[in-house]
Scaffold this active site. Sequence first.
Site, short mmCIF file in Angstrom:
data_model
loop_
_atom_site.label_atom_id
_atom_site.label_comp_id
_atom_site.label_asym_id
_atom_site.label_seq_id
_atom_site.Cartn_x
_atom_site.Cartn_y
_atom_site.Cartn_z
N GLY A 47 0.85 -1.19 0.00
CA GLY A 47 0.00 0.00 0.00
C GLY A 47 0.88 1.23 0.00
N PRO A 48 0.29 2.40 -0.22
CA PRO A 48 1.09 3.62 -0.20
C PRO A 48 1.55 3.95 1.22
CG PRO A 48 -1.24 4.16 -0.37
CD PRO A 48 -1.13 2.65 -0.44
N MET A 49 2.36 4.96 1.32
CA MET A 49 2.80 5.41 2.64
C MET A 49 1.58 5.75 3.50
SD MET A 49 5.85 8.03 1.73
CE MET A 49 4.58 9.22 2.01
N ASP A 50 1.76 5.67 4.77
CA ASP A 50 0.74 6.09 5.74
C ASP A 50 -0.47 5.17 5.81
OD1 ASP A 50 2.32 8.32 6.11
OD2 ASP A 50 1.14 9.56 4.74
N GLY A 52 -0.57 2.20 7.05
CA GLY A 52 -0.55 1.33 8.22
C GLY A 52 0.14 0.00 8.00
N GLU A 125 9.09 -3.02 5.30
CA GLU A 125 9.80 -2.20 4.30
C GLU A 125 10.46 -3.07 3.23
OE1 GLU A 125 9.12 0.77 4.43
OE2 GLU A 125 9.01 1.53 6.48
N ALA A 126 9.76 -4.12 2.82
CA ALA A 126 10.36 -5.12 1.94
C ALA A 126 10.68 -4.58 0.55
CB ALA A 126 9.43 -6.32 1.82
#
Length: 238
Positions: A47-50, A52, A125-126
């Site tokens: 998913g995008p940043m932020d 979760g 953070e793969a």
Amino acid sequence: MTDDAAAAPICRARPLPGPDDAPVGCAAARGVDGRPMHAAALRFFWGPMDCGKSTMALQMNHNHARQGRRGLVTTRIDRSLGPQVTTRIGLAHAAIEVTDDLDLRDLVRDAWAEGVRVDYLICDEASFYNLEHVEQMAELVDGYDVDVYAFGLATDFRSCLFPAARRLFELADSVARIQVEVLCWCGREGLLNARVVGGRVVREGEQVVIGDTVDSTDVRYQVLCRRHYRSGDLGPRA
Ligand SMILES: [Zn+2]
């Protein structure tokens, strides 16, 4: 008529190891510890940043640990710049920093050699891992019966797939977009991660530049809908 072979996507990654490359005796060794072999899986949550991702990673770790399973948590370039998974809502957990020369299989084998059971890996953070790490994840699942749950961004600030994310899309048993919506300033669903330098969206540069961290002030990232990513409009409060 189209040429199907010519139209097929080209996979440039090296092929998966064949049966002859699989670790010998792992399955049998795992069987005697009382835990039945199960169909381990490689799962990629993106998913995008932020949205979760790290929160979900830690929640999954908690849920599995509560059932008596043992796991390792790894990360790379966490926003804290330390060997831990931190989340924007305040959770934190110690983690193993994944470096270029770290072999995830060695991580598991070393733990086993010390008598520490490893049932699963949480890889946060793969998308910042390298391609070899993703191959190692697949081998941990197939040859070692270890579940691997990877969490990360799909695309970079140019809206192009990170190489590791692309490989995870190719190899994972399941891929799921994290369902917590992040909204663009306009109210549409946020999809893309814009890199903002000096108040402007930039589209060229290194693939990974750390921003939004404890000691970074000049580079930040902002999740935008596709429309405003494309127009570079950061909204009235930018
Ligand atoms: Zn928008």
